[in-house]
Design a protein around this motif. Structure first.
Motif, short mmCIF file in Angstrom:
data_model
loop_
_atom_site.label_atom_id
_atom_site.label_comp_id
_atom_site.label_asym_id
_atom_site.label_seq_id
_atom_site.Cartn_x
_atom_site.Cartn_y
_atom_site.Cartn_z
N LEU A 3 0.84 -1.18 0.00
CA LEU A 3 0.00 0.00 0.00
C LEU A 3 0.88 1.24 0.00
N GLU A 4 0.65 2.12 -0.96
CA GLU A 4 1.36 3.40 -1.04
C GLU A 4 0.42 4.46 -0.47
N ILE A 5 0.89 5.16 0.57
CA ILE A 5 0.11 6.22 1.19
C ILE A 5 0.95 7.49 1.08
N GLU A 6 0.51 8.42 0.23
CA GLU A 6 1.32 9.62 0.04
C GLU A 6 0.44 10.84 -0.18
N ARG A 7 1.01 11.97 0.19
CA ARG A 7 0.39 13.26 -0.11
C ARG A 7 1.32 14.01 -1.03
N LYS A 8 0.71 14.78 -1.94
CA LYS A 8 1.47 15.54 -2.92
C LYS A 8 1.13 17.02 -2.79
N PHE A 9 2.17 17.83 -3.04
CA PHE A 9 2.03 19.27 -2.91
C PHE A 9 2.61 19.96 -4.13
N LEU A 10 2.00 21.08 -4.52
CA LEU A 10 2.45 21.86 -5.66
C LEU A 10 3.53 22.83 -5.18
N LEU A 11 4.76 22.49 -5.43
CA LEU A 11 5.91 23.27 -4.94
C LEU A 11 6.13 24.45 -5.87
N GLY A 67 -5.79 2.36 -7.96
CA GLY A 67 -6.42 3.36 -7.12
C GLY A 67 -5.96 4.76 -7.47
N ASN A 68 -6.56 5.74 -6.78
CA ASN A 68 -6.25 7.15 -6.99
C ASN A 68 -6.18 7.85 -5.64
N GLY A 69 -5.52 8.99 -5.62
CA GLY A 69 -5.51 9.81 -4.42
C GLY A 69 -4.51 9.35 -3.37
N LEU A 70 -4.91 9.47 -2.12
CA LEU A 70 -4.04 9.25 -0.96
C LEU A 70 -3.54 7.81 -0.83
N LEU A 71 -4.41 6.83 -1.06
CA LEU A 71 -4.07 5.42 -0.89
C LEU A 71 -4.12 4.68 -2.21
N ARG A 72 -3.04 3.98 -2.54
CA ARG A 72 -3.02 3.18 -3.76
C ARG A 72 -2.25 1.89 -3.51
N GLU A 73 -2.71 0.84 -4.15
CA GLU A 73 -1.97 -0.42 -4.13
C GLU A 73 -0.86 -0.31 -5.16
N GLU A 74 0.31 -0.91 -4.86
CA GLU A 74 1.44 -0.80 -5.76
C GLU A 74 2.27 -2.08 -5.75
N ILE A 75 2.64 -2.52 -6.95
CA ILE A 75 3.61 -3.60 -7.12
C ILE A 75 4.70 -3.04 -8.03
N GLU A 76 5.94 -3.13 -7.56
CA GLU A 76 7.06 -2.63 -8.35
C GLU A 76 8.22 -3.61 -8.26
N TYR A 77 8.84 -3.87 -9.38
CA TYR A 77 10.00 -4.75 -9.39
C TYR A 77 10.97 -4.34 -10.49
N SER A 78 12.20 -4.80 -10.37
CA SER A 78 13.25 -4.49 -11.33
C SER A 78 13.07 -5.31 -12.60
N ILE A 79 13.43 -4.71 -13.72
CA ILE A 79 13.48 -5.42 -15.00
C ILE A 79 14.85 -5.13 -15.62
#
Length: 167
Positions: A3-11, A67-79
């Protein structure tokens, strides 16, 4: 799936003064090229080429997000470089390119992405829980919270690049 839980801000600008005052410690800088292989409103499948600007090390990843927004499921691996190259060549898309600075601020790791093709800088903060994300008080220099604003998503910007490319 994690689970990716992140907030984003316009810097609005890079916080150079904080770096000079040692309140923001730059940990690394990367050059990222990313291309989406499949996108819909709730899912994305992408590949990335990531170059560490200090060491020159190059890595490649394949990522699925749900998903979208604050909470998203994520699978990431090297290729491998070979797989990455084959995928990029097969699709012929224009990659979204950006520089990512990973830094430590106030005991927390933040990421600042500055895009090439558009005038945009985004600051991201990841959290261990939804509660921590929701109770986090961002300082003014982070800028506007854009966590749930889709017009700032990487996949929307990438889509616009594909629409504007010359064939």
């Amino acid at each position: 799936m994690s689970l990716e839980i992140e907030r984003k801000f316009l810097l609005s600008e890079f916080p150079s003064a904080l770096v000079e005052e040692a309140k923001l410690k730059v940990l690394s800088e990367q050059r990222i090229e990313q291309t989406y292989l499949a996108i819909d409103e709730n899912q994305e499948l992408r590949v990335r080429r990531i170059v560490d600007l200090a060491s020159g090390e190059v890595t490649y990843t394949h990522t699925f997000k749900l998903g979208n927004g604050l909470l998203r499921e994520e699978i990431e691996y090297s290729i491998s470089e070979s797989i990455y190259g084959q995928v990029i060549k097969a699709f012929g898309f224009v990659p979204l390119t950006k520089n990512r600075i990973t830094a430590e601020w106030n005991g927390r790791v933040i990421e600042i992405d500055t895009y090439d093709q558009i005038e945009l800088s985004v600051l991201e903060v990841e959290f261990d829980s939804e509660e921590a994300a929701n109770t986090f008080q961002a300082p003014d220099w982070f800028g506007k919270d854009i966590s749930s604003e889709r017009q700032y998503s990487n996949k929307k910007v990438w889509r616009e690049l594909q629409e504007n490319r010359v064939l």
